[in-house]
Structures are given as C-alpha cells and as structure tokens.
Design a protein around this motif. Sequence first.
Motif, PDB file in Angstrom:
ATOM      1  N   SER A  53       0.840  -1.200   0.000  1.00  0.00           N
ATOM      2  CA  SER A  53       0.000   0.000   0.000  1.00  0.00           C
ATOM      3  C   SER A  53       0.873   1.247   0.000  1.00  0.00           C
ATOM      4  CB  SER A  53      -0.977  -0.002   1.181  1.00  0.00           C
ATOM      5  OG  SER A  53      -0.303   0.125   2.403  1.00  0.00           O
ATOM      6  N   ALA A  54       2.017   1.216   0.675  1.00  0.00           N
ATOM      7  CA  ALA A  54       2.953   2.345   0.639  1.00  0.00           C
ATOM      8  C   ALA A  54       3.484   2.526  -0.783  1.00  0.00           C
ATOM      9  CB  ALA A  54       4.107   2.125   1.619  1.00  0.00           C
ATOM     10  N   LEU A  55       3.739   1.424  -1.470  1.00  0.00           N
ATOM     11  CA  LEU A  55       4.213   1.480  -2.848  1.00  0.00           C
ATOM     12  C   LEU A  55       3.146   2.101  -3.744  1.00  0.00           C
ATOM     13  CD1 LEU A  55       6.599   0.635  -4.674  1.00  0.00           C
ATOM     14  CD2 LEU A  55       5.478  -1.561  -4.966  1.00  0.00           C
ATOM     15  N   ARG A  56       1.916   1.719  -3.537  1.00  0.00           N
ATOM     16  CA  ARG A  56       0.816   2.255  -4.342  1.00  0.00           C
ATOM     17  C   ARG A  56       0.593   3.741  -4.091  1.00  0.00           C
ATOM     18  NH1 ARG A  56      -2.556  -2.597  -2.859  1.00  0.00           N
ATOM     19  NH2 ARG A  56      -1.945  -4.119  -4.413  1.00  0.00           N
ATOM     20  N   LEU A  57       0.871   4.202  -2.874  1.00  0.00           N
ATOM     21  CA  LEU A  57       0.673   5.613  -2.550  1.00  0.00           C
ATOM     22  C   LEU A  57       1.669   6.524  -3.272  1.00  0.00           C
ATOM     23  CD1 LEU A  57      -0.096   5.502   1.273  1.00  0.00           C
ATOM     24  CD2 LEU A  57      -1.672   6.044  -0.582  1.00  0.00           C
ATOM     25  N   ASP A  58       2.788   5.983  -3.668  1.00  0.00           N
ATOM     26  CA  ASP A  58       3.775   6.776  -4.391  1.00  0.00           C
ATOM     27  C   ASP A  58       3.316   6.892  -5.845  1.00  0.00           C
ATOM     28  OD1 ASP A  58       6.242   7.363  -5.990  1.00  0.00           O
ATOM     29  OD2 ASP A  58       7.132   7.351  -3.972  1.00  0.00           O
ATOM     30  N   LYS A  59       3.168   8.106  -6.319  1.00  0.00           N
ATOM     31  CA  LYS A  59       2.624   8.353  -7.658  1.00  0.00           C
ATOM     32  C   LYS A  59       3.464   7.723  -8.766  1.00  0.00           C
ATOM     33  CE  LYS A  59       0.438  12.562  -6.175  1.00  0.00           C
ATOM     34  NZ  LYS A  59       0.624  13.935  -5.884  1.00  0.00           N
ATOM     35  N   ARG A  60       4.746   7.527  -8.517  1.00  0.00           N
ATOM     36  CA  ARG A  60       5.603   6.917  -9.529  1.00  0.00           C
ATOM     37  C   ARG A  60       5.211   5.467  -9.802  1.00  0.00           C
ATOM     38  NH1 ARG A  60      11.180   7.678  -6.874  1.00  0.00           N
ATOM     39  NH2 ARG A  60       9.862   7.193  -5.105  1.00  0.00           N
ATOM     40  N   SER A  61       4.583   4.819  -8.844  1.00  0.00           N
ATOM     41  CA  SER A  61       4.181   3.415  -9.026  1.00  0.00           C
ATOM     42  C   SER A  61       3.160   3.263 -10.149  1.00  0.00           C
ATOM     43  CB  SER A  61       3.600   2.851  -7.731  1.00  0.00           C
ATOM     44  OG  SER A  61       4.574   2.834  -6.733  1.00  0.00           O
ATOM     45  N   ALA A  62       2.230   4.209 -10.230  1.00  0.00           N
ATOM     46  CA  ALA A  62       1.199   4.138 -11.266  1.00  0.00           C
ATOM     47  C   ALA A  62       1.805   4.275 -12.668  1.00  0.00           C
ATOM     48  CB  ALA A  62       0.147   5.214 -11.038  1.00  0.00           C
ATOM     49  N   ALA A  63       2.911   4.988 -12.771  1.00  0.00           N
ATOM     50  CA  ALA A  63       3.552   5.197 -14.069  1.00  0.00           C
ATOM     51  C   ALA A  63       4.585   4.114 -14.404  1.00  0.00           C
ATOM     52  CB  ALA A  63       4.222   6.573 -14.092  1.00  0.00           C
ATOM     53  N   ALA A  64       4.779   3.177 -13.495  1.00  0.00           N
ATOM     54  CA  ALA A  64       5.796   2.136 -13.695  1.00  0.00           C
ATOM     55  C   ALA A  64       5.467   1.291 -14.921  1.00  0.00           C
ATOM     56  CB  ALA A  64       5.899   1.260 -12.457  1.00  0.00           C
ATOM     57  N   LYS A  65       6.481   1.113 -15.749  1.00  0.00           N
ATOM     58  CA  LYS A  65       6.318   0.306 -16.953  1.00  0.00           C
ATOM     59  C   LYS A  65       7.006  -1.048 -16.821  1.00  0.00           C
ATOM     60  CE  LYS A  65       6.062   4.198 -20.229  1.00  0.00           C
ATOM     61  NZ  LYS A  65       5.167   4.948 -19.511  1.00  0.00           N
ATOM     62  N   HIS A  66       7.827  -1.194 -15.803  1.00  0.00           N
ATOM     63  CA  HIS A  66       8.611  -2.416 -15.609  1.00  0.00           C
ATOM     64  C   HIS A  66       8.849  -2.574 -14.110  1.00  0.00           C
ATOM     65  CE1 HIS A  66      12.214  -4.984 -15.615  1.00  0.00           C
ATOM     66  NE2 HIS A  66      11.718  -5.458 -16.747  1.00  0.00           N
ATOM     67  N   PRO A  67       8.990  -3.804 -13.635  1.00  0.00           N
ATOM     68  CA  PRO A  67       9.286  -4.004 -12.204  1.00  0.00           C
ATOM     69  C   PRO A  67      10.527  -3.235 -11.735  1.00  0.00           C
ATOM     70  CG  PRO A  67       8.664  -6.088 -13.193  1.00  0.00           C
ATOM     71  CD  PRO A  67       8.776  -5.089 -14.324  1.00  0.00           C
ATOM     72  N   GLN A  68      11.427  -2.910 -12.643  1.00  0.00           N
ATOM     73  CA  GLN A  68      12.592  -2.104 -12.292  1.00  0.00           C
ATOM     74  C   GLN A  68      12.145  -0.764 -11.712  1.00  0.00           C
ATOM     75  OE1 GLN A  68      14.790  -0.773 -15.702  1.00  0.00           O
ATOM     76  NE2 GLN A  68      16.573  -0.154 -14.494  1.00  0.00           N
ATOM     77  N   ASP A  69      11.126  -0.157 -12.303  1.00  0.00           N
ATOM     78  CA  ASP A  69      10.611   1.126 -11.812  1.00  0.00           C
ATOM     79  C   ASP A  69      10.080   0.974 -10.391  1.00  0.00           C
ATOM     80  OD1 ASP A  69      11.152   2.190 -14.367  1.00  0.00           O
ATOM     81  OD2 ASP A  69       9.147   1.649 -15.088  1.00  0.00           O
ATOM     82  N   LEU A  70       9.382  -0.135 -10.144  1.00  0.00           N
ATOM     83  CA  LEU A  70       8.849  -0.379  -8.802  1.00  0.00           C
ATOM     84  C   LEU A  70       9.963  -0.677  -7.808  1.00  0.00           C
ATOM     85  CD1 LEU A  70       5.719  -2.527  -9.714  1.00  0.00           C
ATOM     86  CD2 LEU A  70       5.781  -0.116  -9.041  1.00  0.00           C
ATOM     87  N   ALA A  71      11.018  -1.337  -8.257  1.00  0.00           N
ATOM     88  CA  ALA A  71      12.158  -1.603  -7.375  1.00  0.00           C
ATOM     89  C   ALA A  71      12.811  -0.288  -6.952  1.00  0.00           C
ATOM     90  CB  ALA A  71      13.174  -2.511  -8.073  1.00  0.00           C
TER      91      ALA A  71
END
Length: 170
Positions: A10-28
């Motif tokens: 849920s903390a990951l989802r709250l970060d706006k960059r997560s929604a724009a992630a195109k690859h798991p690298q972005d989420l990492a």
Amino acid sequence: MAGKFLLCFSALRLDKRSAAAKHPQDLALVAMDLVQIAGTEAGAKVGGALSPGGLAKRSNDTALTLRYCKLDYEALAQTVSVCRSMVQGYSPDVRGHHDDGQILLPYTYLECADRLMNAAHDCWDHIFHDDEMKKAVWKEVNEVAGRANLAKAMVEQMLGIVDDEDSSQS
C-alpha cells in the motif's frame, strides 16, 4: 508477515511513480526510495532516543543497542545508494549489463537486495527482545524491515524470479 507485506504494497501504491511504472525495475526503484525514507525516519527516532534525556539514560544496555541501530541505519543508507544505482543501470533487454559496461549477473542484484535486508533487519534483531526499545522505536524499525522486504521482492520481480510459494498458489 502477510499483513506487513500488504502495508508495504500500500505504501508502494501511494507513491505516484508506481502508477507510471512500466517495468518491475521502476517499482524496485520506488521501493528502494521508500526504504531510504523509512531508514531516515527510523534513524532520526533512534538518534532522538540517544539524545540527552532520551531513552538511552535508562540503561547502558539499551544505549548500546541504540548505538548499534544508529550504525545499522548508516549502513542502510549506503547500501540503498549502491543497490539503487545498480537497479537504475539494469536493462531488461540486455540482461546482466550495467551503466559502466561491466556485466552484472542476477546473483549480484540479489546479493545487494539481501544486503539491504540485512542492514534493515539488524536493528530489528537488536530490539526484538528489548521491551524498552520496542516502546520507543518499534514502529519505525518495523517499517524499515518491511520496506526492505518489499524492495527485495521488487528486485526479484525485475529479474523475473518467481517465488515458489506464489507459483504453487496459482
């Protein structure tokens, strides 16, 4: 453990960059930033407990544990910086290559994620059996440990590593 992971996701989802992630690298990368933020907050809380009049005045053992935790969070900050740089240089199309042209094997990324987890969990291990410490810094220390687990999971996803437990439930 599942509750901790859900809070971290849920903390990951709250970060706006997560929604724009195109690859798991972005989420990492986002997860590592979250580890850094939580580590800074926990380090500040530990530092406050070490300050004159803080928790450290209660016992020498607790003061020593707090000093160890402070060292753990200093190590965490350095480890996040190294791991983040590695992950940022990762290319899913050219597996194993890094920005500086050196080949990095998947094991190298996993080792860095493990070091990140170890740095985060060391303070957690120090305070786990100290009720005085738990009252003072448990929330922050637990948050760092959870976010480090999340960062490792995102690195594994980035590398295409599937957890056996997850694959057996599908």
